[in-house]
Design an enzyme around this catalytic site. Structure first.
Site, PDB file in Angstrom:
ATOM      1  N   ILE A  79       0.310  -0.736  -1.731  1.00 30.45           N
ATOM      2  CA  ILE A  79       0.587   0.507  -1.008  1.00 30.45           C
ATOM      3  C   ILE A  79       1.949   1.021  -1.453  1.00 30.45           C
ATOM      4  CG2 ILE A  79       0.780   1.626   1.241  1.00 30.45           C
ATOM      5  CD1 ILE A  79      -0.599  -0.821   2.468  1.00 30.45           C
ATOM      6  N   THR A  80       2.004   2.236  -1.972  1.00 31.68           N
ATOM      7  CA  THR A  80       3.299   2.819  -2.313  1.00 31.68           C
ATOM      8  C   THR A  80       3.916   3.439  -1.059  1.00 31.68           C
ATOM      9  OG1 THR A  80       2.426   5.011  -2.911  1.00 31.68           O
ATOM     10  CG2 THR A  80       2.464   3.330  -4.641  1.00 31.68           C
ATOM     11  N   GLY A  81       5.242   3.363  -0.980  1.00 34.36           N
ATOM     12  CA  GLY A  81       5.935   3.918   0.181  1.00 34.36           C
ATOM     13  C   GLY A  81       5.570   3.211   1.464  1.00 34.36           C
ATOM     14  N   ALA A  82       5.431   1.891   1.397  1.00 27.00           N
ATOM     15  CA  ALA A  82       4.932   1.127   2.549  1.00 27.00           C
ATOM     16  C   ALA A  82       6.024   0.695   3.515  1.00 27.00           C
ATOM     17  CB  ALA A  82       4.181  -0.118   2.049  1.00 27.00           C
ATOM     18  N   ASN A  83       7.254   1.130   3.289  1.00 26.68           N
ATOM     19  CA  ASN A  83       8.350   0.706   4.165  1.00 26.68           C
ATOM     20  C   ASN A  83       8.636   1.694   5.289  1.00 26.68           C
ATOM     21  OD1 ASN A  83       9.227   2.449   2.003  1.00 26.68           O
ATOM     22  ND2 ASN A  83      11.332   2.122   2.684  1.00 26.68           N
ATOM     23  N   GLY A 142       6.900   5.275   7.802  1.00 27.34           N
ATOM     24  CA  GLY A 142       5.884   6.258   8.145  1.00 27.34           C
ATOM     25  C   GLY A 142       4.452   5.771   8.046  1.00 27.34           C
ATOM     26  N   TYR A 194       5.411  21.584  -2.871  1.00 30.23           N
ATOM     27  CA  TYR A 194       4.732  20.503  -2.163  1.00 30.23           C
ATOM     28  C   TYR A 194       3.218  20.728  -2.192  1.00 30.23           C
ATOM     29  CZ  TYR A 194       3.475  17.204   1.531  1.00 30.23           C
ATOM     30  OH  TYR A 194       2.897  16.171   2.239  1.00 30.23           O
TER      31      TYR A 194
END
Length: 286
Positions: free
Chosen positions: A8-12, A14, A168
């Site tokens: 999972i990317t950005g799992a730290n 949100g 975005y």
């Protein structure tokens, strides 16, 4: 999800962190791929303590650097025999023009190009899984406002012409186009789906947003979906047997199949974006 390896990317933070917790409780072997290594390790330690799942690893990954993506891919392929689920979750929003290490507009570079390279480099680990592996791309309903401006993906028009929301939307449109083209090219080897998680109360809009945006978001955030609810569709696509053979589709926050914008369904545009992306990352492909 036991005996399944999930990156999972950005799992730290949100939605990514909420997704990691849910899948950890299901017994998955998690790899938390994050730019902030300290935060990633704190998250891993917290997950071990609160879920009882000790199979939680971290992987340094900066999606704004194609070199970092290549290095992370090499580390993963050396350490893990297979990848059952790849969740391209990390995302960034900014209102002023910024460029990646490689000279691409930051939102396009992080939200699309870094994930594109990561996915291609990890294909060998997904193609050797015992069952059909799954790629899940977190997009947004804002993709409907986007187009792909091939003449401005490096910020050629300058900061005065920069529209953060449009950039975005472009990056989220790219997520869906990538999903569909990856399915066209590799649909016999893995499944690829994308989703809109809903309007979720994360720090996305406040990290690089201007003062007015941060102020408005701070007022709206309490009424937004929680990260836990925002993770619902990612967890569903990662673990449900109902979508074992579903691919190339777009899901809404309630796990229903919906049709994305006509632009997102443009096969010619999807192929052109793939070819552009392939050229952009060719020096970093394994």
């Amino acid at each position: 999800m036991r005996n399944k390896t999930v990156l999972i990317t950005g799992a730290n933070d949100g939605i990514g962190r909420a997704t990691a917790e849910r899948l950890a409780r299901k017994g998955a072997h998690l790899v938390l791929a994050c730019r902030n290594e300290t935060s990633a390790q704190h998250t891993a330690d917290w997950l071990v303590e609160h879920t009882g799942n000790r199979n939680i690893d971290t992987l340094p990954l900066d999606l704004s650097s194609l070199r970092s993506v290549r290095d992370a891919s090499e580390i993963f392929l050396a350490d893990y025999p297979r990848l059952d689920v790849l969740i391209n979750n990390a995302g960034i929003y900014c209102e002023s023009l910024e460029l990646t290490e490689d000279g691409y507009e930051l939102q396009f570079g992080v939200n699309h190009l870094g994930h594109y390279l990561l996915t291609l480099n990890l294909l060998p680990a997904m193609q050797c899984a015992n069952i059909c592996s799954r790629v899940i791309n977190v997009s947004s309903a804002l993709h409907t406002k986007g187009g792909i401006d091939f003449g401005n993906l490096r910020g050629e028009r300058g900061p005065g012409a920069y529209d953060g929301t449009a950039a975005y939307a472009q990056s989220k449109l790219a997520n869906i186009l990538f999903t569909k083209e990856l399915n066209r090219r590799h649909g016999s080897e893995l499944t690829t789906n994308c989703l809109h998680p809903g309007v979720v109360g994360t720090s996305l809009a406040s990290k690089k947003g201007k003062f007015f945006t941060r102020a408005i978001w701070s007022l709206y955030k309490p009424f937004a979906r929680t990260p836990e609810r925002g993770a619902d569709t990612s967890v569903y696509l990662a673990s449900s047997p109902e979508v074992r053979e579903v691919s190339g589709r777009y899901f809404n926050p309630t796990q229903c199949l919906v049709k994305p914008s006509p632009t997102a369904c443009n096969e010619q545009l999807a192929r052109r974006l793939w070819e552009y992306s392939e050229t952009a990352v060719r020096d970093f492909l394994l």
